[in-house]
Scaffold this active site. Sequence first.
Site, mmCIF file in Angstrom:
data_model
loop_
_atom_site.group_PDB
_atom_site.id
_atom_site.type_symbol
_atom_site.label_atom_id
_atom_site.label_comp_id
_atom_site.label_asym_id
_atom_site.label_seq_id
_atom_site.Cartn_x
_atom_site.Cartn_y
_atom_site.Cartn_z
ATOM 1 N N ARG A 38 0.928 -1.241 -0.118
ATOM 2 C CA ARG A 38 -0.040 -0.066 -0.154
ATOM 3 C C ARG A 38 0.873 1.293 -0.060
ATOM 4 O O ARG A 38 0.499 2.224 -0.700
ATOM 5 C CB ARG A 38 -0.711 0.133 1.364
ATOM 6 C CG ARG A 38 -2.026 -0.994 1.081
ATOM 7 C CD ARG A 38 -2.969 -0.841 2.094
ATOM 8 N NE ARG A 38 -2.635 -1.114 3.539
ATOM 9 C CZ ARG A 38 -2.593 -2.058 4.431
ATOM 10 N NH1 ARG A 38 -3.069 -3.421 3.691
ATOM 11 N NH2 ARG A 38 -2.379 -2.368 5.510
ATOM 12 N N LYS B 258 -12.704 14.682 4.612
ATOM 13 C CA LYS B 258 -13.641 14.292 3.621
ATOM 14 C C LYS B 258 -14.734 13.253 4.497
ATOM 15 O O LYS B 258 -14.241 12.524 5.157
ATOM 16 C CB LYS B 258 -13.123 13.111 2.434
ATOM 17 C CG LYS B 258 -14.341 12.566 1.579
ATOM 18 C CD LYS B 258 -13.700 11.504 0.477
ATOM 19 C CE LYS B 258 -14.100 10.153 0.890
ATOM 20 N NZ LYS B 258 -13.935 9.184 -0.302
ATOM 21 N N LYS C 227 -18.567 17.639 -2.934
ATOM 22 C CA LYS C 227 -18.324 16.586 -3.734
ATOM 23 C C LYS C 227 -19.388 15.590 -3.950
ATOM 24 O O LYS C 227 -19.702 14.565 -3.283
ATOM 25 C CB LYS C 227 -17.071 15.504 -3.081
ATOM 26 C CG LYS C 227 -16.698 14.398 -3.825
ATOM 27 C CD LYS C 227 -15.272 13.795 -3.505
ATOM 28 C CE LYS C 227 -15.148 12.266 -4.070
ATOM 29 N NZ LYS C 227 -13.881 11.832 -3.673
#
Length: 339
Positions: A46, A136, A219
């Site tokens: 990752r 977010k 968004k």
Amino acid sequence: MSDRDLNAIARGIVENGKGVLAADESTGTIKKRFDSIGVENTQDNRRDYRELMFRTAGHGKHVGGVILYDETLRQKAADGTTLVDLIRSENVAPGIKVDMGAKPLAGAEGETVTEGLDGLRERFAEYRQLGADFAKWRAVIKITNDIPSAYCIDTNAHALARYAKLSQEAGIVPIVEPEVLMDGDHDLARCQQVTEDTLDAVFNELYAQRVELEGILLKPNMVISGQDAAHRADVQAVAAATVATLKRCVPSAVPGIVFLSGGQTEVEATAHLDAMNRMGPLPWALSFSYGRALQQSALKAWVGQPGNVAAAQAAYLHRARMNWLAARGEWEAAMEDAA
Ligand code: 13P
């Protein structure tokens, strides 16, 4: 009031056509992406994958912010540099996904509410120290013949606004993400109605909960036919319906709108964004915050091989540039073939 100029941070992320790279896949979601290329989902893989994107020379011309998952915000590159410092070295703002995911909503079969408000003030304080400029939170609204319910929309809108105000209090720009999913066989008009209902509820809650609209980014999904619709609306129809919906629902005080790609192909997501920006002038910056539509080609080019890093970076940079052009209404389909 915040101790930072949230409007300046938000405008900086989307200035001159820049957008956001959504690299905030949870450990479970990145596993799905890695499975598709036969790469094992380890912490090092990752790290290597995210590091290659953040080290892409020149991506900061096209990308103003990167959304990270908690693990990545704390991670170091192979050479010991923090990934946050790497991101900043390209003049890109680091952001953090703070929600804990969409969980079944009690009493609402098939619907979800996004969790993560408990302890969020304390988590924001730590994220600010770790270098986050923005955050977010994603709410998920699903369409079938029977849903979404007003209960689901309102519950999610309330949570989004709670999150957004806590974010601003911490000096962090909240990206407010109410995603109406593309799954299903519904038509464009149904997506438009649900998207309008959702955005109306979200902006009512943001206002009621004293969120400063100048210091957020929205968004949203595009207004688009369901993935399995018998007839899929074309690029012009999607662009026209999306712009009309946003004009109805999003106050001009909001500095920027950055779309999610939501299962569109890379080129579809770019073509739609370009078509919308050619319909200007618009009251807000209209740009991208793509996950899959910025990373798909790069993942395929990489397939976990160190020898493919340059090819993966080229693929990512190409998509970033195409979407930057689209956010300026300057993209042409022929630019894809030329590459
Ligand atoms: P997609 O662009 O792949 O939909 O991901 C964006 C995102 O951050 C969804 O929350």
